[in-house]
Enzyme design. Structure first.
Site, mmCIF file in Angstrom:
data_model
loop_
_atom_site.group_PDB
_atom_site.id
_atom_site.type_symbol
_atom_site.label_atom_id
_atom_site.label_comp_id
_atom_site.label_asym_id
_atom_site.label_seq_id
_atom_site.Cartn_x
_atom_site.Cartn_y
_atom_site.Cartn_z
ATOM 1 N N PHE A 165 -4.495 -12.786 5.388
ATOM 2 C CA PHE A 165 -5.097 -12.919 4.071
ATOM 3 C C PHE A 165 -5.967 -14.170 3.963
ATOM 4 O O PHE A 165 -5.932 -14.889 2.964
ATOM 5 C CB PHE A 165 -4.003 -12.908 2.992
ATOM 6 C CG PHE A 165 -3.154 -11.662 3.064
ATOM 7 C CD1 PHE A 165 -3.607 -10.475 2.526
ATOM 8 C CD2 PHE A 165 -1.941 -11.677 3.732
ATOM 9 C CE1 PHE A 165 -2.851 -9.311 2.628
ATOM 10 C CE2 PHE A 165 -1.169 -10.529 3.830
ATOM 11 C CZ PHE A 165 -1.630 -9.336 3.281
ATOM 12 N N GLU A 183 0.320 -14.585 3.091
ATOM 13 C CA GLU A 183 1.155 -13.889 2.106
ATOM 14 C C GLU A 183 0.350 -12.977 1.185
ATOM 15 O O GLU A 183 -0.582 -13.413 0.501
ATOM 16 C CB GLU A 183 1.928 -14.906 1.263
ATOM 17 C CG GLU A 183 2.880 -14.249 0.272
ATOM 18 C CD GLU A 183 3.815 -15.225 -0.415
ATOM 19 O OE1 GLU A 183 4.599 -14.777 -1.274
ATOM 20 O OE2 GLU A 183 3.758 -16.430 -0.107
ATOM 21 N N LYS A 199 9.508 -16.078 1.485
ATOM 22 C CA LYS A 199 10.384 -17.171 1.105
ATOM 23 C C LYS A 199 11.335 -17.422 2.260
ATOM 24 O O LYS A 199 12.131 -16.570 2.620
ATOM 25 C CB LYS A 199 11.150 -16.816 -0.172
ATOM 26 C CG LYS A 199 11.933 -17.953 -0.762
ATOM 27 C CD LYS A 199 11.074 -19.171 -1.049
ATOM 28 C CE LYS A 199 10.023 -18.931 -2.100
ATOM 29 N NZ LYS A 199 9.233 -20.164 -2.382
#
Length: 380
Positions: A165, A183, A199
């Protein structure tokens, strides 16, 4: 110019030149800018750009007092209205050609360790008192582009870490944005929305056996599993607000992905959007991503505003695009640099704090996350 590596079809795409640039610098301008972008999208245009973290305050009256005085210095929302994107290969080739000339000054934390420890102590008091279960605490690191260009810096960072990304945003408004985010915030394809929050982080090792041990320890960590599960539950709730009843599922839980400098744990949440859900409603329900706030979300964001002395800006916001037919894809803007006209660079880092977190461990984890800049710095 905007380059988004998570473009249509998962291909790197170049958006521009824009027909129009929409910019919000106050909370009252956030919703109208999104509505104008949504109207343009429904009329056949493409939308590309970013939302800063603090834009999320516009969707919740309790968060409006959290806005800091420095927030107006940079856009809260910056979106380009464009024609259909083109392949980004030519621009990326230019970036690669300019990469060797790039040098960064070594990044340094812009908060003292004593101030960070004090913020952590206060945060752990909030967690112990039951105000929240988890809070994402971050801090800025400062550097300077000592040699080379913005596009070259994008090329150099891209060469050092392959992520899903990445993005480059330079619309002549605010700082240049260079993102190496791993992410996904959310994507929408044929009415199905999917989010993949991250996470849990561990460093990579050049020794294969030690690297495998670090990845396995991440998978087995009760602390990391608890952190990840809390964010999965938060995202299930957020996605459920705009999805058809009974359509929300978690097809993947606690997957460990390996990148150039870190291992990270992620999960996947999916739902079928209610008919007619557009960009404004999506952001109002989901933004900012729960993985960069904590849980409960609103209280976590209030605590973040109290404990972090500076606005986050685009860091922990979202970078992405939306197509005329409704498909779109937005990243969580972590591993994201801001480059200013004077050569100054901001590169924030941080992580999720839970009851058994320690200041030492969280500080070190945050510094691991800055390793994506390694190899570009000159001796300090």
């Amino acid at each position: 110019m905007i380059v988004i590596e998570h473009g249509p079809g998962g291909q790197a795409s170049a958006f521009g030149p824009p027909r129009e640039v929409l910019c919000a610098r106050s909370l009252d301008e956030v919703a109208p800018v999104l509505e104008r972008a949504e109207a343009a999208r429904r009329a056949g245009a493409w939308v590309a750009g970013y939302l800063a973290y603090e834009a999320g305050y516009a969707f919740e009256p309790r968060l409006r007092p959290c806005l800091k005085p420095d927030s107006g210095a940079e856009p809260l929302v910056l979106l380009a209205i464009c024609d259909a994107p083109e392949p980004a290969a030519a621009i990326q080739a230019q970036a690669t050609a300019a990469a060797d000339a790039v040098r960064l000054d070594p990044p340094v934390p812009l908060v003292s360790r004593a101030d960070y420890d004090a913020a952590m102590a206060r945060l752990l008091e909030y967690i112990a008192a039951g105000d929240c279960y988890q809070v994402n605490l971050t801090f800025p690191m400062g550097s300077r582009l000592a040699a080379g260009s913005a596009l070259g810096l994008y090329g150099a960072l891209r060469a050092r870490q392959d992520v899903g990304f990445g993005a480059f945003v330079d619309l002549g408004v605010g700082p240049v944005i260079i993102s190496r985010s791993p992410e996904l915030f959310f994507d929408v394809r044929d009415g199905v929305i999917e989010s993949r929050p991250m996470k849990g982080t561990a460093p990579r090792s050049p020794d294969p056996a030690e690297d495998a041990r670090l990845a396995a320890a991440l998978s087995d960590s009760d602390k990391v599993l608890a952190e990840n599960l809390m964010i999965v539950d938060l995202l299930r709730n957020d996605i459920g607000r705009i999805s058809e009843i009974g359509s929300v599922s978690v097809p993947e839980l606690f997957a460990v992905e390996s990148f150039a400098t870190v291992h990270q744990m992620s999960s996947r949440i999916r739902g079928r959007l209610q008919a007619g859900t557009g960009l404004t409603a999506l952001m109002a329900a989901l933004f900012p991503c729960g993985s960069v706030t904590g849980a409960p979300k609103i209280r976590a964001m209030q605590i973040i505003a109290e404990l972090e002395p500076q606005s986050r800006g685009v860091y922990c916001g979202a970078v992405g695009w939306a197509a005329p037919g409704g498909d779109q894809c937005w990243s969580v803007a972590i591993r994201t640099l801001r480059l200013y006209p004077d050569g100054g660079v901001l590169a924030n880092v941080g992580g999720g704090v839970v009851q058994d977190s320690t200041a030492e461990g969280e500080w070190e984890e945050a510094l691991w996350k800055a390793r994506y800049m390694q190899g570009l710095t000159r001796p300090g």
